[in-house]
Design an enzyme around this catalytic site. Sequence first.
Site, PDB file in Angstrom:
ATOM      1  N   TYR A   1      -4.662   4.091  -9.360  1.00  0.00           N
ATOM      2  CA  TYR A   1      -4.180   2.791 -10.386  1.00  0.00           C
ATOM      3  C   TYR A   1      -5.158   3.065 -11.602  1.00  0.00           C
ATOM      4  O   TYR A   1      -4.582   2.644 -12.811  1.00  0.00           O
ATOM      5  CB  TYR A   1      -4.317   1.705  -9.794  1.00  0.00           C
ATOM      6  CG  TYR A   1      -3.453   0.740 -10.229  1.00  0.00           C
ATOM      7  CD1 TYR A   1      -2.078   0.978 -10.143  1.00  0.00           C
ATOM      8  CD2 TYR A   1      -3.774  -0.577 -10.303  1.00  0.00           C
ATOM      9  CE1 TYR A   1      -1.187  -0.191 -10.590  1.00  0.00           C
ATOM     10  CE2 TYR A   1      -2.868  -1.666 -10.818  1.00  0.00           C
ATOM     11  CZ  TYR A   1      -1.743  -1.094 -10.864  1.00  0.00           C
ATOM     12  OH  TYR A   1      -0.600  -2.287 -11.235  1.00  0.00           O
TER      13      TYR A   1
ATOM     14  N   LYS B   1      -4.683  -4.696 -15.598  1.00  0.00           N
ATOM     15  CA  LYS B   1      -4.344  -5.896 -14.558  1.00  0.00           C
ATOM     16  C   LYS B   1      -5.676  -6.732 -14.461  1.00  0.00           C
ATOM     17  O   LYS B   1      -5.383  -8.086 -14.397  1.00  0.00           O
ATOM     18  CB  LYS B   1      -3.881  -5.433 -13.248  1.00  0.00           C
ATOM     19  CG  LYS B   1      -2.607  -4.679 -13.185  1.00  0.00           C
ATOM     20  CD  LYS B   1      -1.612  -5.573 -13.600  1.00  0.00           C
ATOM     21  CE  LYS B   1      -0.160  -5.094 -13.318  1.00  0.00           C
ATOM     22  NZ  LYS B   1       0.826  -5.936 -14.041  1.00  0.00           N
TER      23      LYS B   1
HETATM   24  N1  LIG Z   1       6.025  -2.163  -8.019  1.00  0.00           N
HETATM   25  C1  LIG Z   1       4.920  -2.633  -7.678  1.00  0.00           C
HETATM   26  O1  LIG Z   1       4.115  -2.000  -6.511  1.00  0.00           O
HETATM   27  C2  LIG Z   1       4.119  -3.968  -8.079  1.00  0.00           C
HETATM   28  C3  LIG Z   1       2.899  -4.285  -7.418  1.00  0.00           C
HETATM   29  C4  LIG Z   1       2.486  -5.348  -8.080  1.00  0.00           C
HETATM   30  C5  LIG Z   1       2.779  -5.958  -9.473  1.00  0.00           C
HETATM   31  N2  LIG Z   1       3.532  -5.149  -9.794  1.00  0.00           N
HETATM   32  C6  LIG Z   1       3.913  -5.678 -11.425  1.00  0.00           C
HETATM   33  O2  LIG Z   1       5.303  -5.982 -11.410  1.00  0.00           O
HETATM   34  C7  LIG Z   1       5.745  -5.902 -12.839  1.00  0.00           C
HETATM   35  C8  LIG Z   1       6.978  -5.557 -12.829  1.00  0.00           C
HETATM   36  O3  LIG Z   1       7.280  -4.072 -12.210  1.00  0.00           O
HETATM   37  P1  LIG Z   1       8.090  -3.376 -11.385  1.00  0.00           P
HETATM   38  O4  LIG Z   1       7.488  -3.129 -10.417  1.00  0.00           O
HETATM   39  O5  LIG Z   1       9.332  -4.443 -11.389  1.00  0.00           O
HETATM   40  O6  LIG Z   1       8.707  -2.361 -12.167  1.00  0.00           O
HETATM   41  P2  LIG Z   1       9.998  -2.073 -13.257  1.00  0.00           P
HETATM   42  O7  LIG Z   1       9.773  -0.641 -13.655  1.00  0.00           O
HETATM   43  O8  LIG Z   1      11.128  -2.428 -12.645  1.00  0.00           O
HETATM   44  O9  LIG Z   1       9.700  -2.968 -14.449  1.00  0.00           O
HETATM   45  C9  LIG Z   1       8.726  -2.853 -15.440  1.00  0.00           C
HETATM   46  C10 LIG Z   1       9.407  -3.323 -16.743  1.00  0.00           C
HETATM   47  O10 LIG Z   1       8.435  -3.359 -17.802  1.00  0.00           O
HETATM   48  C11 LIG Z   1       9.204  -2.908 -18.822  1.00  0.00           C
HETATM   49  N3  LIG Z   1       8.419  -2.707 -20.181  1.00  0.00           N
HETATM   50  C12 LIG Z   1       7.668  -1.305 -20.081  1.00  0.00           C
HETATM   51  N4  LIG Z   1       7.195  -1.279 -21.448  1.00  0.00           N
HETATM   52  C13 LIG Z   1       7.693  -2.403 -22.140  1.00  0.00           C
HETATM   53  C14 LIG Z   1       7.755  -2.701 -23.372  1.00  0.00           C
HETATM   54  N5  LIG Z   1       6.934  -2.081 -24.441  1.00  0.00           N
HETATM   55  N6  LIG Z   1       8.238  -3.915 -23.910  1.00  0.00           N
HETATM   56  C15 LIG Z   1       8.941  -4.504 -22.970  1.00  0.00           C
HETATM   57  N7  LIG Z   1       9.097  -4.340 -21.466  1.00  0.00           N
HETATM   58  C16 LIG Z   1       8.503  -3.140 -21.258  1.00  0.00           C
HETATM   59  C17 LIG Z   1      10.353  -2.065 -18.319  1.00  0.00           C
HETATM   60  O11 LIG Z   1      11.343  -2.028 -19.177  1.00  0.00           O
HETATM   61  C18 LIG Z   1      10.669  -2.558 -16.940  1.00  0.00           C
HETATM   62  O12 LIG Z   1      11.782  -3.371 -17.154  1.00  0.00           O
HETATM   63  C19 LIG Z   1       4.794  -5.100 -13.527  1.00  0.00           C
HETATM   64  O13 LIG Z   1       3.812  -5.948 -14.215  1.00  0.00           O
HETATM   65  C20 LIG Z   1       3.946  -4.329 -12.407  1.00  0.00           C
HETATM   66  O14 LIG Z   1       2.795  -4.022 -12.785  1.00  0.00           O
HETATM   67  C21 LIG Z   1       4.425  -4.153  -9.714  1.00  0.00           C
END
Ligand SMILES: NC(=O)c1ccc[n+]([C@@H]2O[C@H](COP(=O)([O-])OP(=O)(O)OC[C@H]3O[C@@H](n4cnc5c(N)ncnc54)[C@H](O)[C@@H]3O)[C@@H](O)[C@H]2O)c1
Length: 255
Positions: A154, A161
């Site tokens: 990570y 984060k």
């Molecule tokens: N998937 C996992 O395992 C997980 C676990 C814990 C937390 N998260 C967090 O959840 C959140 C959503 O991620 P996800 O897993 O749904 O993936 P996802 O890829 O569906 O969503 C990530 C989003 O970030 C957007 N993004 C990236 N750069 C950007 C920018 N410059 N301006 C605006 N938007 C931008 C992308 O367009 C995308 O819609 C993130 O913060 C991620 O770190 C994810």
Amino acid sequence: MSGLLAGKRLLVTGVITDASIAFSVAKLAQENGAQVVLTGYGRLSLVERIAKRLPEPAPVIELDVSNEEHLAGLADKVREHVDGLDGVVHSIGFAPQSCLGGGFLDAPWADVATALQVSTYSYKSLAVAALPLMSAGGAVVGLTFDATKAWPVYDWMGVAKAGLESASRYLALHLGKQGIRSNLVAAGPLRTIAAKSIPGFDQFEDAWTQRAPLGWSLTDSEPAARACLALLSDWFPATTGEIVHVDGGYHAIGA
Ligand SMILES: NC(=O)c1ccc[n+]([C@@H]2O[C@H](COP(=O)([O-])OP(=O)(O)OC[C@H]3O[C@@H](n4cnc5c(N)ncnc54)[C@H](O)[C@@H]3O)[C@@H](O)[C@H]2O)c1
């Protein structure tokens, strides 16, 4: 209108596919009485197509959180659809490849800076951009991945984060007087585009599916979305600067 979020007006960022955590949040929010405006980044036509799969088609506003013009114009663009906001969902994360997958010692500052701008600083930027629409108070909710530990692969996203978790507490401090709460949901691993961009993500998948006390589905983002809804609702009126773990209980156990 009925439901947990009846009458609430929400801005939801981060939809890119229907596996996005933000998509689940938007869907559940609409099903629970909220009016939802989405923001999209990059492939806007794709986001618009996905938005049509929601129970109610939602408008999509272009927002790159590292673009000052987009941020400055956001409130006016949102106002074309709703007359104010009761909640904002930050579901955004990005780190260049050098920052992930074991390259911690070699990632150059320029790449780390991008990761921090998009994944950490943007939490504050988004909240401030939405502030003119939140004169009656409201809730900001973001998504983290438990940053109290150093995880394999990570790397700088973990640092981003940790910063996000701190930024949420500072936002709670600075916006509390305006009746605005700031809370995060710490989700377990989910198979989204963001997750697939992390080399070695399968290590998280194995650990969670084998050890989470409640078990863990890698493809069901609804538990995380439900927690977001709860934090956006009126049922956490005195909670801010908090992190709710939605990880099957993984954070609570020893390895
Ligand atoms: N998937 C996992 O395992 C997980 C676990 C814990 C937390 N998260 C967090 O959840 C959140 C959503 O991620 P996800 O897993 O749904 O993936 P996802 O890829 O569906 O969503 C990530 C989003 O970030 C957007 N993004 C990236 N750069 C950007 C920018 N410059 N301006 C605006 N938007 C931008 C992308 O367009 C995308 O819609 C993130 O913060 C991620 O770190 C994810």
